[in-house]
Write a protein that holds these residues in place. Structure first.
Motif, short mmCIF file in Angstrom:
data_model
loop_
_atom_site.label_atom_id
_atom_site.label_comp_id
_atom_site.label_asym_id
_atom_site.label_seq_id
_atom_site.Cartn_x
_atom_site.Cartn_y
_atom_site.Cartn_z
N VAL A 127 0.83 -1.20 0.00
CA VAL A 127 0.00 0.00 0.00
C VAL A 127 0.87 1.26 0.00
N LEU A 128 1.86 1.29 0.88
CA LEU A 128 2.68 2.49 1.01
C LEU A 128 3.50 2.76 -0.24
N GLU A 129 4.01 1.72 -0.87
CA GLU A 129 4.75 1.90 -2.11
C GLU A 129 3.84 2.49 -3.19
N GLY A 130 2.60 2.03 -3.25
CA GLY A 130 1.66 2.57 -4.22
C GLY A 130 1.35 4.03 -3.97
N VAL A 131 1.12 4.39 -2.70
CA VAL A 131 0.85 5.79 -2.37
C VAL A 131 2.05 6.66 -2.72
N ASP A 132 3.23 6.21 -2.37
CA ASP A 132 4.44 6.98 -2.66
C ASP A 132 4.64 7.15 -4.16
N GLN A 133 4.37 6.09 -4.92
CA GLN A 133 4.57 6.17 -6.36
C GLN A 133 3.59 7.12 -7.02
N ARG A 134 2.42 7.30 -6.43
CA ARG A 134 1.44 8.22 -7.00
C ARG A 134 1.64 9.66 -6.54
N PHE A 135 2.01 9.85 -5.27
CA PHE A 135 1.92 11.19 -4.68
C PHE A 135 3.25 11.86 -4.36
N SER A 136 4.35 11.16 -4.33
CA SER A 136 5.60 11.75 -3.86
C SER A 136 6.16 12.78 -4.83
N SER B 119 0.31 17.79 2.43
CA SER B 119 -0.67 18.08 3.47
C SER B 119 -1.82 17.08 3.49
N LEU B 120 -1.81 16.10 2.59
CA LEU B 120 -2.93 15.16 2.50
C LEU B 120 -2.50 13.70 2.35
N ALA B 121 -1.36 13.44 1.73
CA ALA B 121 -1.02 12.08 1.32
C ALA B 121 -0.85 11.12 2.49
N ALA B 122 -0.22 11.56 3.58
CA ALA B 122 0.00 10.65 4.70
C ALA B 122 -1.31 10.27 5.37
N GLY B 123 -2.20 11.23 5.54
CA GLY B 123 -3.52 10.91 6.10
C GLY B 123 -4.28 9.95 5.21
N HIS B 124 -4.20 10.16 3.91
CA HIS B 124 -4.82 9.24 2.96
C HIS B 124 -4.22 7.85 3.08
N ALA B 125 -2.90 7.77 3.20
CA ALA B 125 -2.24 6.47 3.34
C ALA B 125 -2.73 5.73 4.58
N VAL B 126 -2.90 6.44 5.68
CA VAL B 126 -3.41 5.81 6.90
C VAL B 126 -4.79 5.22 6.66
N ASP B 127 -5.67 5.98 6.03
CA ASP B 127 -7.03 5.49 5.78
C ASP B 127 -7.03 4.26 4.88
N VAL B 128 -6.18 4.28 3.86
CA VAL B 128 -6.10 3.12 2.95
C VAL B 128 -5.57 1.90 3.70
N LEU B 129 -4.57 2.10 4.54
CA LEU B 129 -4.02 0.98 5.31
C LEU B 129 -5.04 0.40 6.27
N VAL B 130 -5.77 1.26 6.96
CA VAL B 130 -6.78 0.78 7.91
C VAL B 130 -7.82 -0.06 7.17
N ALA B 131 -8.27 0.42 6.02
CA ALA B 131 -9.25 -0.34 5.24
C ALA B 131 -8.67 -1.68 4.79
N ARG B 132 -7.41 -1.71 4.37
CA ARG B 132 -6.79 -2.96 3.93
C ARG B 132 -6.68 -3.95 5.09
N LEU B 133 -6.28 -3.47 6.27
CA LEU B 133 -6.12 -4.35 7.42
C LEU B 133 -7.47 -4.84 7.93
N GLU B 134 -8.47 -4.00 7.89
CA GLU B 134 -9.82 -4.46 8.25
C GLU B 134 -10.27 -5.55 7.30
N GLY B 135 -9.90 -5.43 6.03
CA GLY B 135 -10.23 -6.46 5.06
C GLY B 135 -9.56 -7.78 5.35
N LEU B 136 -8.45 -7.75 6.09
CA LEU B 136 -7.76 -8.97 6.49
C LEU B 136 -8.34 -9.55 7.78
N GLY B 137 -9.36 -8.89 8.32
CA GLY B 137 -9.99 -9.38 9.53
C GLY B 137 -9.44 -8.80 10.82
N ILE B 138 -8.63 -7.74 10.72
CA ILE B 138 -8.06 -7.10 11.91
C ILE B 138 -9.00 -6.00 12.37
#
Length: 333
Positions: A57-66, A169-188
């Motif tokens: 997830v983080l590599e994808g966010v970095d590749q799009r927004f960095s 000012s937005l990318a890190a917060g977005h990354a957190v939300d994407v990660l939380v959704a991915r981990l919830e999808g794993l049952g966490i």
């Protein structure tokens, strides 16, 4: 990709139940770091599985927004000439739309296209030195700043001027939300995710206690906690000017810019922390409030019912005050 922040995670490890344990994975990302803590159950994913998912997830966010890597999608857009368009994935367009919303709400103070100003003053990815620019240089660069030069056409991002977009000012917060959704999808279901200082917590630790974070005093010499806050279901973001700045002729210049002036802000607001169900919006609003300052930012937070804590410099230290919405968050937790 991120500025310095004032949040740290408080870990109080108690005895875990025999069927659940507290796991932790961490590593470098976006020029800083990430940390994921989660309650692992007997049938849950292993730390190795979690690490793979998180880093993908983080590599994808970095590749799009960095803006610090030339092969990112946003840097490819930034190199385009005026009157150009480029296809963008949905989340890039979403953050552009959020940036437009925040720009309109702040009457242009918040702006995603300030990268040329950051470079000019010495804070951006193309910076050469930290210094106050000349009047003509500043006037020239300001011609290339303004969210109004951007537009979304279908799945394309377009510009009518040689503007450059900066999502710091937005990318890190977005990354957190994407990660939380991915981990919830794993049952966490119980977790705390932090990326470059932006974070979100859900549920509880194995012993049933809350995830706690410490809001720190805005000092650049050491970390001092001023308040410990339990968090469940909220994203948390702090914007501060206490680490990334320079001084010239006795004047302090921070990396926080009011796009309307083209200059770093000059007020006594040292830091703002915002709590929101969306870490993306907490991230954006913390920056917006820091730009607006202690009076205008406070009025904005009250008008928009933001859960926020303001830390202002005074002669003998700092004074903090919290909005009514923040007190409501505390009562609910």
């Amino acid at each position: 990709m991120r500025r310095g922040v004032l949040i740290s995670v408080m870990l109080v490890l108690a005895a875990c139940s025999p069927t659940a344990s507290l796991e932790r994975v961490s590593g470098p990302t976006m020029g800083s770091s990430y940390t994921v803590q989660y309650v692992r159950t007997a049938d849950g994913p292993t730390p190795q599985q979690v690490r793979r998912e998180v880093e993908q997830v983080l590599e994808g966010v970095d590749q799009r927004f960095s803006t610090y890597r030339r092969d990112s999608m946003i840097e490819a857009f930034n190199r385009l000439p005026a009157n150009s368009c480029q296809w963008m994935p949905a989340d890039v367009l979403e953050l552009v739309a959020v940036g437009e919303q925040l720009s309109q709400q702040s009457e242009g103070a918040f702006d995603l296209t300030v990268e040329p100003l950051l470079d000019l003053w010495g804070f951006g990815p193309q910076s050469r030195t930290e210094a106050v620019p000349g009047v003509q240089a500043l006037a020239d660069v300001r011609q290339r700043v303004g969210h109004g030069h951007l537009r979304i056409v279908g799945e394309q991002l377009c510009k009518d001027e040689v503007v450059q977009v900066d999502f710091n000012s937005l990318a890190a917060g977005h990354a957190v939300d994407v990660l939380v959704a991915r981990l919830e999808g794993l049952g966490i279901a119980n977790l705390l995710v932090e990326v470059t200082g932006e974070l979100k917590a859900l549920g509880r630790k194995p012993d049933g206690s809350a995830w706690n974070i410490a809001l720190e005093l805005p000092r650049d010499d050491r970390q001092i906690a001023r308040q410990v806050v339990p968090v469940d279901g909220f994203g948390v973001s702090t914007s501060g000017d206490y680490r990334n700045y320079f001084e010239e002729n006795g004047q302090r210049y921070s990396h926080t810019f009011d796009a309307r002036m083209g200059k770093p802000v000059r007020h006594d607001l040292a830091a703002v922390t915002v709590f929101d169900r969306s870490t993306l919006m907490a991230d954006g609003y913390s920056t917006l409030l820091l730009i607006l300052g202690p009076e205008q930012g406070w009025d904005f937070a009250l008008e928009h019912q933001l859960a926020a804590v303001f830390v202002t410099r005074v002669a003998d230290g700092f004074v903090s005050r919290a909005t009514p919405a923040f007190e409501h968050v505390l009562l609910k937790d």
